[in-house]
Motif scaffolding. Structure first.
Motif, PDB file in Angstrom:
ATOM      1  N   ARG A   1       0.820  -1.123   0.044  1.00  0.00           N
ATOM      2  CA  ARG A   1       0.082  -0.142   0.083  1.00  0.00           C
ATOM      3  C   ARG A   1       0.827   1.170   0.263  1.00  0.00           C
ATOM      4  O   ARG A   1       0.545   2.441  -0.662  1.00  0.00           O
ATOM      5  CB  ARG A   1      -0.957   0.112   1.231  1.00  0.00           C
ATOM      6  CG  ARG A   1      -1.790  -1.091   1.187  1.00  0.00           C
ATOM      7  CD  ARG A   1      -2.800  -0.748   2.404  1.00  0.00           C
ATOM      8  NE  ARG A   1      -3.432  -2.032   2.441  1.00  0.00           N
ATOM      9  CZ  ARG A   1      -4.690  -1.967   3.371  1.00  0.00           C
ATOM     10  NH1 ARG A   1      -5.174  -0.894   3.993  1.00  0.00           N
ATOM     11  NH2 ARG A   1      -5.536  -3.193   3.487  1.00  0.00           N
ATOM     12  N   GLN A   2       2.016   1.219   0.521  1.00  0.00           N
ATOM     13  CA  GLN A   2       2.881   2.351   0.787  1.00  0.00           C
ATOM     14  C   GLN A   2       3.478   2.717  -0.496  1.00  0.00           C
ATOM     15  O   GLN A   2       3.504   3.856  -0.816  1.00  0.00           O
ATOM     16  CB  GLN A   2       3.846   2.025   1.791  1.00  0.00           C
ATOM     17  CG  GLN A   2       4.667   3.036   2.495  1.00  0.00           C
ATOM     18  CD  GLN A   2       5.692   2.720   3.330  1.00  0.00           C
ATOM     19  OE1 GLN A   2       6.232   1.805   3.192  1.00  0.00           O
ATOM     20  NE2 GLN A   2       6.278   3.576   4.364  1.00  0.00           N
TER      21      GLN A   2
ATOM     22  N   PHE B   1      -0.056   3.826  -2.848  1.00  0.00           N
ATOM     23  CA  PHE B   1      -0.940   5.081  -2.653  1.00  0.00           C
ATOM     24  C   PHE B   1       0.083   6.247  -1.870  1.00  0.00           C
ATOM     25  O   PHE B   1       0.971   5.992  -1.116  1.00  0.00           O
ATOM     26  CB  PHE B   1      -1.911   4.693  -1.546  1.00  0.00           C
ATOM     27  CG  PHE B   1      -2.879   3.509  -2.170  1.00  0.00           C
ATOM     28  CD1 PHE B   1      -3.815   3.571  -3.068  1.00  0.00           C
ATOM     29  CD2 PHE B   1      -2.669   2.058  -1.328  1.00  0.00           C
ATOM     30  CE1 PHE B   1      -4.402   2.592  -3.549  1.00  0.00           C
ATOM     31  CE2 PHE B   1      -3.502   1.277  -1.831  1.00  0.00           C
ATOM     32  CZ  PHE B   1      -4.201   1.504  -2.851  1.00  0.00           C
ATOM     33  N   THR B   2      -0.369   7.349  -2.497  1.00  0.00           N
ATOM     34  CA  THR B   2       0.110   8.528  -1.846  1.00  0.00           C
ATOM     35  C   THR B   2      -1.085   9.512  -1.402  1.00  0.00           C
ATOM     36  O   THR B   2      -1.968   9.416  -2.171  1.00  0.00           O
ATOM     37  CB  THR B   2       0.863   9.372  -3.078  1.00  0.00           C
ATOM     38  OG1 THR B   2       2.030   8.660  -3.476  1.00  0.00           O
ATOM     39  CG2 THR B   2       1.507  10.671  -2.205  1.00  0.00           C
ATOM     40  N   HIS B   3      -0.890   9.783  -0.038  1.00  0.00           N
ATOM     41  CA  HIS B   3      -2.030  10.649   0.643  1.00  0.00           C
ATOM     42  C   HIS B   3      -1.505  11.915   0.705  1.00  0.00           C
ATOM     43  O   HIS B   3      -0.727  12.282   1.294  1.00  0.00           O
ATOM     44  CB  HIS B   3      -2.409   9.726   2.051  1.00  0.00           C
ATOM     45  CG  HIS B   3      -2.748   8.557   1.742  1.00  0.00           C
ATOM     46  ND1 HIS B   3      -4.310   8.381   1.704  1.00  0.00           N
ATOM     47  CD2 HIS B   3      -2.428   7.339   1.987  1.00  0.00           C
ATOM     48  CE1 HIS B   3      -4.562   6.919   1.818  1.00  0.00           C
ATOM     49  NE2 HIS B   3      -3.240   6.393   1.882  1.00  0.00           N
ATOM     50  N   ILE B   4      -2.265  12.712   0.249  1.00  0.00           N
ATOM     51  CA  ILE B   4      -1.880  14.050   0.245  1.00  0.00           C
ATOM     52  C   ILE B   4      -2.844  14.862   1.007  1.00  0.00           C
ATOM     53  O   ILE B   4      -3.831  14.947   0.811  1.00  0.00           O
ATOM     54  CB  ILE B   4      -1.703  14.619  -1.365  1.00  0.00           C
ATOM     55  CG1 ILE B   4      -0.982  13.991  -2.301  1.00  0.00           C
ATOM     56  CG2 ILE B   4      -1.583  16.260  -1.445  1.00  0.00           C
ATOM     57  CD1 ILE B   4      -1.207  14.118  -3.739  1.00  0.00           C
TER      58      ILE B   4
END
Ligand SMILES: Cc1cc2nc3c(=O)[nH]c(=O)nc-3n(C[C@H](O)[C@H](O)[C@H](O)COP(=O)(O)O)c2cc1C
Length: 218
Positions: free
Chosen positions: A211-212, A215-218
């Motif tokens: 997941r790391q 996905f990038t969570h902004i």
């Protein structure tokens, strides 16, 4: 608005973990007609850009045709041995009729006067008609792949095994199915049926990026 519960998504994830790209199908196990119809309906309900669905799906039952497709498809046994074979084809070119037939359908289905849809029709045409042919066909192929993905998920939920395949010579497949004369070309094949007990792939763990990484969570 009804929100999805944790249990529903868990059940869905179980289905996605159950599915795998099946290498060896049970040649005697046939999909019941209502199950096939349900899966085709899931394909029909796929989302597509503007709703234009610029693709067609060939459901190939003829054993002789499937034998020829297997020869053009890296000799993959799934092509002949699965219960059903679907060929997802995309439009290699299109003109205003693609938008106009959609507008006709919207008008009929929703009971809207066609004149009221002129603005939307012109907007779609302004975005699509002047694209170079290559860009048009890249776009239509991408739409077809969304339908492929939808089918794979629907099959998993229905506990039907599937194998998506890009391992084929598109020129030969197009020839076998006479797709060129209709401005169509094969994007992907999907074999549908039931796994053979001896297919070792079913026991292998899933390989996926973390997941790391994904996905990038902004
Ligand atoms: C567009 C596409 C094309 C693929 N082509 C082939 C193929 O030609 N032959 C095959 O055995 N698997 C094919 N696969 C299956 C992938 O290798 C498989 O989905 C991937 O390794 C992940 O494994 P899983 O689907 O079993 O979880 C294809 C998958 C996709 C989505």
């Amino acid at each position: 608005m009804q929100t999805s519960t944790q249990t529903e998504i868990e059940t869905y994830l179980d289905s996605l973990n159950w599915r795998y790209a099946t290498k060896e199908f049970d040649r005697d196990a046939k999909l019941p007609e209502p199950v096939l119809e349900g899966l085709l309906e899931a394909v029909r309900l796929s989302a597509s850009s503007y709703g234009l669905q610029p693709y067609e799906i060939q459901v190939v039952s003829d054993p002789e045709v499937r034998q020829k497709l297997r020869a053009a498809g890296w000799d993959q046994s799934q092509i002949t041995d699965a219960s059903h074979l679907l060929v997802f084809t995309y439009k290699t070119d299109f003109g205003p009729e693609l938008v106009e037939s959609y507008i006709d359908r919207v008008s009929e289905t929703r009971g809207v006067e066609k004149a009221k849809l002129n603005g939307y029709s012109d907007f779609m045409k302004s975005k699509l008609m002047d694209l170079p042919r290559e860009q048009k066909s890249n776009w239509t192929a991408r739409q077809a792949y969304i339908a492929v993905g939808n089918l794979l998920s629907a099959a998993a939920v229905a506990q039907v095994d599937a194998c998506p395949m890009e391992g084929f010579d598109p020129v030969k497949v197009d020839e076998i199915l006479d797709l060129g004369s209709r401005n169509l070309s094969a994007a992907a094949l999907v074999a549908l049926g039931y796994r053979s007990e001896s297919d070792a792939t079913q026991h292998q763990n899933k390989v996926r990026r973390t997941r790391q990484e994904l996905f990038t969570h902004i």
